[in-house]
Design an enzyme around this catalytic site. Structure first.
Site, PDB file in Angstrom:
ATOM      1  N   LEU A 151       0.629   8.329   3.819  1.00 44.64           N
ATOM      2  CA  LEU A 151      -0.429   7.355   4.056  1.00 44.64           C
ATOM      3  C   LEU A 151      -1.238   7.072   2.788  1.00 44.64           C
ATOM      4  O   LEU A 151      -1.818   7.969   2.198  1.00 44.64           O
ATOM      5  CB  LEU A 151      -1.361   7.908   5.141  1.00 44.64           C
ATOM      6  N   ASP A 152      -1.293   5.817   2.389  1.00 45.29           N
ATOM      7  CA  ASP A 152      -2.112   5.384   1.255  1.00 45.29           C
ATOM      8  C   ASP A 152      -1.740   6.075  -0.056  1.00 45.29           C
ATOM      9  O   ASP A 152      -2.542   6.128  -0.989  1.00 45.29           O
ATOM     10  CB  ASP A 152      -3.613   5.599   1.537  1.00 45.29           C
ATOM     11  N   GLU A 153      -0.526   6.604  -0.108  1.00 50.06           N
ATOM     12  CA  GLU A 153      -0.128   7.322  -1.317  1.00 50.06           C
ATOM     13  C   GLU A 153       1.001   6.617  -2.077  1.00 50.06           C
ATOM     14  O   GLU A 153       1.530   7.151  -3.030  1.00 50.06           O
ATOM     15  CB  GLU A 153       0.326   8.751  -0.949  1.00 50.06           C
ATOM     16  N   GLY A 162      -7.437   6.696   4.272  1.00 48.52           N
ATOM     17  CA  GLY A 162      -7.516   6.789   5.722  1.00 48.52           C
ATOM     18  C   GLY A 162      -8.423   5.757   6.351  1.00 48.52           C
ATOM     19  O   GLY A 162      -8.633   4.689   5.803  1.00 48.52           O
TER      20      GLY A 162
END
Lengths: 281, 281, 281, 281
Positions: free
Chosen positions: A225-227, A199
């Site tokens: 997100l960011d995964e 995040g």
């Protein structure tokens, strides 16, 4: 002439033999080969650099023949090693990743052609234009997220690119925009060693936690997100003397190096996506 | 003779001058000095290696004089550089961190004396006893967590130790046990680069996430699981070829190196605790 | 306002006290301080970041007073933290180090002003001029080494620079040119982890030797080829799959990062030269 | 049951196909395979982990068949993955590398059996014997180099070992002793990142040169001192604060880690010797 054969299918006995024998039969020499089979879900991945006769006739018969010998779910691709992929670069205000790409591209050290750069701020336009590359400012101000993304996608899609590199593009893509592109086309650099500090403001988070290492992660973009699947990560050491802004400054050198390494791997067809992971040869 | 002066107080102008001048007046030469002041909450930390007359009379007057010149909240300590701290080591079944400590201690390369080892399983007793160090098995089986901790603390406290090292002790300490010891006395090695993969099975978590680096973190123990002040961290690279157990195997070498580095820093009085962070000189 | 006090002298008792007390007397607060004394030849080095009244009167009195208290051989300097040093960059044909410097400078991330670039080939002129920086080609072709160096020094000296950065300038400087500048003014990046692979073609040497790590070294230039005081070094891992040209390619990322780190340290007045070594705070 | 097939020969087209097809014909599944061909001298190396029927009959026919299909100079070996090699460890006085091997072996983390340790001093005997392993002191005092080596070889050869590990054995082997064993049997850990600091006292050399990184190198032993094929290298950073003895202390952790990594690779049959280099899969 060299081409890269990418093979992906359910694992089975004799796969290497089948592909290698077919190559041999078609006069294609295997210059380099890497393969990997997963233990948990039984998938087989192989990258073979082939040299030989790639006339249209020989190539299409070869592909047909290889595919016929492999399991039904096999995906087989032949990539021209010499062909540069076309890429779009998305930015906001930070110059370090973009600057690296421009210099590498200018000096022939990036295995891709940067065909356009777009930003949600105009700040980096001047730098981009020094290199004779078109820059598009697609501002998010005064319009909805959806509207800005629509405009951005339109601008990008005019260029018919192979990859879209988010080089510190500080906006979270909506599921709609992510879904607009096939998995593997969008590559992001995240300024932490994921999954730590997902995040916003990862350097501030890192400072608050008092960590002794900070890092960066290049990954394919997915809905979460960011995964997305991680391509490359690296870290550097920090001490109590670094405040959040000094961590950010030190981190920039990791970000640009990690992004470049990841892109080189992707552009060289060394990266397979396997669920939420990658196989990187 | 050398002693280490540890100074911690609210930051103010002239602190270095005051301490240095007092040292000079008492004939104590500063061999090495490190200091740090935080920006956000204005704390001052200093470690000075002093050489000179540490007769009881001179030392106590010196301390009195230094303290008088510093802010009221100052904590000032003098540590004998040559004195080895007494440590207890807590283990479960894994030998790699304990083994390192035993070998380093045996060959005079650990700045501490291991006065006892305790485990919740008997497995490592044989190894410990090879080195002539008492081993206590304090099993958790058939008794409550509280009861096991009571017994463990009793065993430890008989030895009057300076530090308790959790060298892969695979039990989460209750708040009661943590509170039983002063902050800074309990040191743990966690098998991930915190804050990634807090909690159980970090290597399985790392494998599932598909990371390209794994790591280890040495930290002081506080009430919040894996949230204590970090002393030292390091990482190594892994690839898609590592499954969770291979990550664990590769990670063990990082764990033991990180733990040793952290302990050497702590035993050499180079680590200050500052809220949830550390200052490491 | 902040200035950096650099102190270098024979070690003696009470030096820290003397400097710190003088700072205190002149109302100069020590924001950060690092010091080091050598064991073998008894030299003392200190870097203090001071904040306070740097009016001309106060500053000159302070310097006078500090100097009077220190040993006779003391060198004391006050550097304005905000002032950017002026640098010349010397290149040949490779763009990676120069490109990094240009981008960092463009985006305000280099603590220096690049006032000119000169090369013995014209190749990089186009890149330099994109950034509005003058480029001079001082070719070595058809003239003697001495003559080329004379011309190069003349071109450089017109710009009144503080540092000359050899950013892959592939010519060995003659003793005469080295002697023309004070020690510490010429900084070179060498493409090996010195002292391994001194001299020409270090990547070919590394390949022939079959090493598993390659590296880069930033150092001050002295009369002895590749023997000057080392400022910064780093390495990366390679495998049998790297031929000499792939080592060179991988090495370029180490070279540019090592050069940048070294320059940032030098430009921030964190580097002392001590015989053939450096003290880097 | 799994065995490892090691193939080495002149490179030619179709090698992978030939081996893979033969494996397939004999019901041997390729679990993992790595191969490499050199560009400069056209050598082919392949390591294949095979699973299937290794009854004596099937295995010998398979080997015959594979060999028949390969170039005449082919060396083909089948190694039992589960079988632990027998190793001798040679030491002098330093415990860190030996200690690591003993602990790893004790806890089942070394893929080898330490069948004996020999030293030219008696110092480490006590440590070795804690682990129930025979220790032999073969002193060099009062006898010729040749005589000491004769005795040492006699002691070693009684144990019928597969590898001899020089774990900080601080004596230079004579060409006669080196020649007594086949290339690849003797493995040494050298305390520098070769080729920097060949010979005696590398840490003192490193200190005198003022380097910012120190390292260690594991290599096979050949006639030329410190010039044998390198298996593994690693480094750590040091600063001006490290004197030669502190570099040595810090270096010990690199030495033992590098030695262990190299041995694990060798014992797992992942290392081919290729002239003065290695291929490490």
């Amino acid at each position: 002439m060299q081409k890269i054969l990418l093979t992906e299918c359910t694992d089975a006995t004799g796969l290497i033999a089948k592909v290698a024998t077919t190559c041999f039969e078609f006069g294609l020499n295997i210059i380099r080969q890497d393969q990997f089979a997963t233990n948990d879900d039984n998938r087989f991945f192989m990258r073979s650099v082939l040299e030989g006769d790639f006339s249209e006739n020989n190539e299409s018969k070869f592909l047909q023949c290889v595919t016929a010998k492999l399991p039904d779910d096999a995906k087989v691709q032949l990539k021209d090693k010499a062909k540069l992929p076309r890429i779009a670069v998305l930015v906001t205000k930070e110059a370090h990743c973009l600057g690296d790409l421009l210099i590498k591209s200018y000096s022939g050290a990036l295995h891709a052609e940067i065909v356009m750069v777009a930003g949600n701020y105009p700040d980096l336009g001047e730098l981009v234009e020094k290199f004779g590359i078109p820059f598009h400012c697609v501002s998010h101000e005064g319009i909805s997220r959806e509207e800005q993304e629509e405009r951005m996608m339109k601008v990008i899609d005019d260029y018919n690119v192979d990859y879209i590199v988010l080089a510190k593009y500080m906006r979270i893509l909506s599921p709609k925009m992510v879904a607009h592109y096939p998995l593997g086309k969008l590559i992001n650099i995240h300024h932490s060693f994921l999954p730590a500090f997902i995040g916003a403001k990862p350097y501030q988070q890192a400072y608050d936690r008092g960590v002794k290492i900070i890092g960066a992660t290049a990954h394919f973009v997915t809905d979460n997100l960011d995964e997305g699947p991680i391509i490359e990560q690296d870290v550097i050491k920090v001490t109590h003397r670094y405040d959040a802004s000094e961590m950010a400054k030190a981190g920039r050198d990791v970000e640009r190096i990690v992004l470049l390494r990841a892109l080189n791997k992707v552009f060289d067809n060394k990266v397979f996506i396997h669920g939420n992971k990658t196989v990187v040869f």
